[in-house]
Design an enzyme around this catalytic site. Structure first.
Site, mmCIF file in Angstrom:
data_model
loop_
_atom_site.group_PDB
_atom_site.id
_atom_site.type_symbol
_atom_site.label_atom_id
_atom_site.label_comp_id
_atom_site.label_asym_id
_atom_site.label_seq_id
_atom_site.Cartn_x
_atom_site.Cartn_y
_atom_site.Cartn_z
ATOM 1 N N PHE A 1 -32.109 -48.923 23.977
ATOM 2 C CA PHE A 1 -31.311 -49.811 24.829
ATOM 3 C C PHE A 1 -29.835 -49.585 24.468
ATOM 4 C CE2 PHE A 1 -29.383 -53.760 26.193
ATOM 5 C CZ PHE A 1 -30.067 -54.071 27.354
ATOM 6 N N ASP B 1 -35.687 -53.837 16.182
ATOM 7 C CA ASP B 1 -35.294 -54.672 17.311
ATOM 8 C C ASP B 1 -36.584 -55.119 18.006
ATOM 9 O OD1 ASP B 1 -34.624 -55.528 19.907
ATOM 10 O OD2 ASP B 1 -32.735 -54.439 19.823
ATOM 11 N N TYR C 1 -34.307 -64.906 25.302
ATOM 12 C CA TYR C 1 -34.483 -65.190 26.737
ATOM 13 C C TYR C 1 -35.520 -64.323 27.430
ATOM 14 C CZ TYR C 1 -31.030 -61.392 26.773
ATOM 15 O OH TYR C 1 -30.359 -60.219 26.542
ATOM 16 N N LYS C 2 -36.176 -63.418 26.688
ATOM 17 C CA LYS C 2 -37.184 -62.569 27.332
ATOM 18 C C LYS C 2 -38.538 -63.286 27.225
ATOM 19 C CE LYS C 2 -34.347 -58.518 27.021
ATOM 20 N NZ LYS C 2 -33.817 -57.451 26.179
ATOM 21 N N ARG D 1 -40.297 -51.044 36.702
ATOM 22 C CA ARG D 1 -40.710 -51.640 35.425
ATOM 23 C C ARG D 1 -41.329 -53.016 35.692
ATOM 24 N NH1 ARG D 1 -36.766 -53.443 30.502
ATOM 25 N NH2 ARG D 1 -36.152 -54.945 32.095
HETATM 26 C C1 LIG Z 1 -32.450 -57.193 26.101
HETATM 27 C C2 LIG Z 1 -32.061 -56.316 24.959
HETATM 28 C C3 LIG Z 1 -30.842 -56.503 24.295
HETATM 29 C C4 LIG Z 1 -29.863 -57.523 24.801
HETATM 30 O O1 LIG Z 1 -28.833 -57.785 23.915
HETATM 31 P P1 LIG Z 1 -27.873 -59.034 24.187
HETATM 32 O O2 LIG Z 1 -26.879 -58.940 23.112
HETATM 33 O O3 LIG Z 1 -28.729 -60.258 24.149
HETATM 34 O O4 LIG Z 1 -27.284 -58.885 25.552
HETATM 35 C C5 LIG Z 1 -30.582 -55.693 23.201
HETATM 36 N N1 LIG Z 1 -31.462 -54.754 22.777
HETATM 37 C C6 LIG Z 1 -32.634 -54.556 23.414
HETATM 38 C C7 LIG Z 1 -33.585 -53.519 22.917
HETATM 39 C C8 LIG Z 1 -32.961 -55.318 24.524
HETATM 40 O O5 LIG Z 1 -34.115 -55.113 25.151
#
Ligand SMILES: *Cc1c(COP(=O)(O)O)cnc(C)c1O
Length: 414
Positions: free
Chosen positions: A129, A201, A226-227, A373
Site C-alpha cells: 500500500f 501492517d 475503519y476497515k 476488489r
Molecule cells: C488502508 C491502509 C492504510 C491507510 O492508512 P491511513 O493512514 O489510515 O490513511 C495504510 N496501509 C494499508 C496497508 C492499508 O490497507
C-alpha cells in the site's frame, strides 16, 4: 439469469452451518445493498449511533471537561487498544488506539531502526500500500536505512541473505490488492533467527484473522480502525508494541500524551511506562468512542469462527464464479489458507464493471490497474449474499453493461 438450484441449496446449507449465528443484526445496512467494501470502510454497527449521541449530548454537552475523568476519556486509547488487542492475539497492555496508520508506521519504523542500530537494511514489499512505502522512505531518509523491495516468494531468501545487515522486515499480512495472505509466523521467525525485528501492517487482517501477535512473537504492528473493525470514516488506528520492547521504544513523535506525567507540564520529555508512550497528542474522542462501540459487534465471538466464516464466504464466491460459468482471472490465491477476506478479479474494464455493480446495489471497489476488489466482511454477509453478488456480476458481464458511458467517468475516490 437463473441460478443453478444446487448453488442456492449450497448457500442455504452453508448459512445454516455458520458458527457465527446471526451477527448481521448487529449492523445497520441499507435495504437492497450487498456490501462488499467492508475492507475499505466497514459498515455501521447498530451500537454506534446511540453511543455517539450519548457522547455528544451528555458527555460533551452536559458534563463538558469533567468527562476526561468521569467518562475516562483519558484512558480510552489504552482501553480500546486492549479490545483491539483481543482480536489480534495481543495480551492487554500492548496495543493503543492512536493517530492514523500512516503516523503509527512512522513511529514504529524509526523505533525499530533505533533498536537495531548497527544494521541498516529493511525488507519490504515493493507492491505495498503506497502510504507504507512513502512513510518507510521518509523514515529511511531520517535514520539512514536501505530499503530493499522483495516479493512474498523472495522474502525468506532475502532475510537469510542480508542476515546480520537486516534491521527489520516491514510487510502487510494481507496484500490490499491481491488479497494474498503473507506468512506472518514464518517470516517473523526467520527475521528473529537473523537477529532482526518484524513489523506487520494488519490493515486488511485485523478483525477477520486471528493474527496471533503474541503467539508468533511479532515485535511491532499497526492497523486501521475503519476497515473490518468498523470504527467509521477516519476512525483512529492502532499500534502494537510487544511488552519486551516497550522500555526501549524510542519513537520520534514524542508528544505530551506519551509523557510519564503529562500534567506536570515539564519542559523535558520523559516517556510513560508501557504502551502509553506510543501516544502522541489528543485523540479524536468522538471517533475513538465510536470505534469502541463498534467493537461490541465482536462480543462473544471467537475470532477463529470469524476466520472460518471469512474463508467459507470467499471460497463460496469462487465456487459461484465457476458454477455461473464466469472465467475472469482470479488474482487471489484459491487456497483458503493463503488468502485474506477478499477476492480480486481482473478485467480490462474493471472500473466500469465495479460502477455497473454499484448501480445494481453490489458495492465493491476498483484498484489500479484492472482489479475488481470484493471484500467479504464475515460479520454481516451471508452465503446467500455471495451468490446474489456473483449473479449480478454474471449479468453485468453477459450484457456488457459496463460499456454504458455513465460507468466510465472516474470519481475522486475510487
Ligand atoms: C488502508 C491502509 C492504510 C491507510 O492508512 P491511513 O493512514 O489510515 O490513511 C495504510 N496501509 C494499508 C496497508 C492499508 O490497507
Amino acid at each position: 439469469m437463473s441460478v443453478p438450484p444446487a448453488l442456492s441449496r449450497r448457500a442455504a446449507d452453508l448459512d445454516r452451518a455458520s458458527a457465527l449465528g446471526d451477527t448481521r443484526t448487529r449492523f445497520c445496512l441499507p435495504e437492497g445493498v450487498i456490501y462488499l467494501d467492508g475492507n475499505s470502510l466497514g459498515a455501521l454497527p447498530a451500537a454506534v449511533p446511540g453511543v455517539v449521541h450519548e457522547v455528544v449530548a451528555r458527555q460533551w454537552g452536559e458534563r463538558l471537561i469533567r468527562s476526561w475523568n468521569e467518562s475516562d476519556w483519558w484512558g480510552a486509547p489504552e482501553r480500546v487498544g486492549d479490545r483491539v488487542g483481543s482480536l489480534v492475539g495481543a495480551a492487554p497492555g500492548q496495543v493503543v488506539v492512536t493517530d492514523s496508520t500512516s503516523v503509527n508506521l512512522f513511529k514504529v519504523f524509526v523505533a525499530a531502526s533505533r533498536l537495531r542500530a548497527g544494521r541498516r537494511v529493511v525488507l519490504t514489499d515493493g507492491a505495498s500500500f503506497p502510504t507504507d512505502l512513502y512513510v518507510l522512505a521518509a523514515a529511511s531518509r531520517l535514520v539512514e536505512l536501505e530499503v530493499v523491495p522483495v516479493t512474498h516468494a523472495e522474502a525468506a531468501g532475502a532475510i537469510a541473505e542480508y542476515a546480520d545487515r537486516l534491521a527489520f522486515i516491514a510487510f502487510s499480512q494481507v496484500d490490499y490488492r491481491t488479497g494474498e495472505l503473507w506468512d506472518l509466523p514464518g517470516l517473523t521467525r526467520s527475521a528473529h533467527e537473523a537477529g532482526a525485528l518484524a513489523c506487520w501492517d494488519l490493515c486488511h487482517s485485523a478483525g477477520v484473522h486471528p493474527v496471533g501477535l503474541d503467539e508468533h512473537a511479532v515485535d511491532f504492528a499497526v492497523g486501521c480502525g475503519y476497515k473490518y473493525l468498523n470504527g467509521g470514516p477516519g476512525a483512529p488506528a492502532f499500534v502494537y508494541v510487544a511488552t519486551r520492547h516497550q522500555a526501549d521504544f524510542d519513537h520520534p513523535l514524542t508528544g505530551w500524551q506519551g509523557h510519564a506525567s503529562p500534567f506536570a507540564m515539564s519542559p523535558d520529555y520523559v516517556p510513560a511506562e508501557g504502551i502509553t508512550r506510543a501516544r502522541t497528542g489528543t485523540a479524536p474522542l468522538l471517533s475513538l468512542l465510536a470505534l469502541e462501540a463498534a467493537l461490541t459487534a465482536y462480543d462473544g465471538l471467537d475470532i477463529a469462527d470469524v476466520r472460518a466464516q471469512s474463508q467459507s464466504l470467499t471460497g463460496f464466491f469462487l465456487e459461484c464464479l465457476a458454477g455461473l460459468g464466469l472465467d475472469l482471472p482470479v488474482v487471489t490465491p484459491r487456497d483458503a489458507g493463503r488468502r485474506g477476506s477478499q477476492v480480486s478479479l481482473r478485467h480490462p474494464q474493471a472500473y466500469a464493471v465495479v460502477q455497473a455493480l454499484i448501480a445494481r446495489g453490489v458495492i465493491g471497489d476498483f484498484r489500479e490497474p484492472d482489479i475488481i476488489r470484493l471484500g467479504f466482511a464475515p460479520l454481516y454477509l451471508t452465503h446467500a449474499d455471495v451468490l446474489e453478488s456473483a449473479r449480478h456480476l454474471a449479468e453485468v458481464l453477459a450484457h456488457n453493461e459496463f460499456d454504458r458511458p455513465e460507468f466510465a467517468a472516474r470519481a475522486a475516490v475510487t
